[in-house]
Design a protein around this motif. Sequence first.
Motif, PDB file in Angstrom:
ATOM      1  N   ASN A 190      47.523 -44.724  74.443  1.00  0.00           N
ATOM      2  CA  ASN A 190      46.545 -44.084  73.557  1.00  0.00           C
ATOM      3  C   ASN A 190      45.159 -44.276  74.165  1.00  0.00           C
ATOM      4  O   ASN A 190      44.559 -45.347  74.081  1.00  0.00           O
ATOM      5  N   PHE A 191      44.645 -43.229  74.789  1.00  0.00           N
ATOM      6  CA  PHE A 191      43.396 -43.333  75.545  1.00  0.00           C
ATOM      7  C   PHE A 191      42.197 -43.659  74.669  1.00  0.00           C
ATOM      8  O   PHE A 191      41.262 -44.321  75.109  1.00  0.00           O
ATOM      9  N   ASP A 192      42.214 -43.239  73.408  1.00  0.00           N
ATOM     10  CA  ASP A 192      41.112 -43.581  72.502  1.00  0.00           C
ATOM     11  C   ASP A 192      41.103 -45.080  72.206  1.00  0.00           C
ATOM     12  O   ASP A 192      40.042 -45.713  72.166  1.00  0.00           O
ATOM     13  N   VAL A 193      42.290 -45.648  72.003  1.00  0.00           N
ATOM     14  CA  VAL A 193      42.396 -47.091  71.782  1.00  0.00           C
ATOM     15  C   VAL A 193      41.903 -47.848  73.010  1.00  0.00           C
ATOM     16  O   VAL A 193      41.159 -48.833  72.900  1.00  0.00           O
ATOM     17  N   HIS A 215      39.633 -47.995  83.620  1.00  0.00           N
ATOM     18  CA  HIS A 215      40.489 -47.501  84.699  1.00  0.00           C
ATOM     19  C   HIS A 215      41.869 -47.118  84.165  1.00  0.00           C
ATOM     20  O   HIS A 215      42.444 -46.094  84.568  1.00  0.00           O
ATOM     21  N   GLN A 216      42.385 -47.912  83.233  1.00  0.00           N
ATOM     22  CA  GLN A 216      43.690 -47.624  82.635  1.00  0.00           C
ATOM     23  C   GLN A 216      43.633 -46.328  81.825  1.00  0.00           C
ATOM     24  O   GLN A 216      44.580 -45.525  81.860  1.00  0.00           O
ATOM     25  N   ALA A 217      42.544 -46.127  81.106  1.00  0.00           N
ATOM     26  CA  ALA A 217      42.384 -44.893  80.322  1.00  0.00           C
ATOM     27  C   ALA A 217      42.353 -43.674  81.232  1.00  0.00           C
ATOM     28  O   ALA A 217      42.960 -42.636  80.933  1.00  0.00           O
ATOM     29  N   LEU A 218      41.669 -43.794  82.380  1.00  0.00           N
ATOM     30  CA  LEU A 218      41.584 -42.681  83.322  1.00  0.00           C
ATOM     31  C   LEU A 218      42.919 -42.416  84.018  1.00  0.00           C
ATOM     32  O   LEU A 218      43.198 -41.285  84.426  1.00  0.00           O
ATOM     33  N   SER A 219      43.753 -43.426  84.146  1.00  0.00           N
ATOM     34  CA  SER A 219      45.075 -43.203  84.737  1.00  0.00           C
ATOM     35  C   SER A 219      45.957 -42.381  83.795  1.00  0.00           C
ATOM     36  O   SER A 219      46.876 -41.691  84.236  1.00  0.00           O
ATOM     37  N   VAL A 220      45.655 -42.445  82.490  1.00  0.00           N
ATOM     38  CA  VAL A 220      46.394 -41.668  81.495  1.00  0.00           C
ATOM     39  C   VAL A 220      45.754 -40.294  81.302  1.00  0.00           C
ATOM     40  O   VAL A 220      46.450 -39.276  81.219  1.00  0.00           O
TER      41      VAL A 220
END
Length: 243
Positions: A190-193, A215-220
């Motif tokens: 969940n990129f917002d989380v 970085h994890q959000a951008l990988s998603v």
Amino acid sequence: MMKTRSPLAGSLIATLLITGAAGFAMAEDISATTKTAPQVQPMPPAVTIPDAAKTAPISTTAPKAKEKPKNPDVETGGSLTETRRKEQDQLFTDLRKASTPEKSHAIASRLRQNFVRTGSDSLDLMLRWAETALNQSREAEAQDYIAEVMAQRPDNATVWQLRARLHLRRNELAPALRDIRQAMILEPRNFDVLINYATLLRETGNRKGALRLYHQALSVYPMMKEAQDEMLKLTEADSDTAL
């Protein structure tokens, strides 16, 4: 005495995203009818009961209840079924491969709708009401909706994220961090989380942790502009510090 919101909580709140009918019965008047004396009927002939019927045991086993049809969208407790999980997996794949910001934004919107789904229309509505109440600073009302959904769907990441926002409005940073962390455990894609958690870590001084989550959000969601901007700010600040 009213609490004074700290500048930290104010800035965190600004960045956090989330991104019955009653039936009526009608009564009918029944006119009274004239009663007549009952006529005496002749007694029916005696019925002979076979011996086998007299000694036959009476079954005490209750008839087997019919199984209720299962909701195809949700399992017990609100967990995603295999069908919905595959649908969500495909959306995440499409999100990573999206070639334009417009396409990625449309896919992200579909995923956000998917995140909110609990398997119950009434609970989905409560989540939306809770978000609206938070946006309008009606915290007590938001708390009631959140508590109701939390009691029935504790495995829904969105309700934990909303409760984190509620804690922040009350300057309760530690509980907010716990709730947003739980939301990430429940739905790590969940990129917002991820963005919200990164923002909390950044504002509390954990820059490395924040950078890892951006970085994890951008990988998603590679085209998520907010994650791109925040990650760029952190890397530029780190470069200036190194100089």
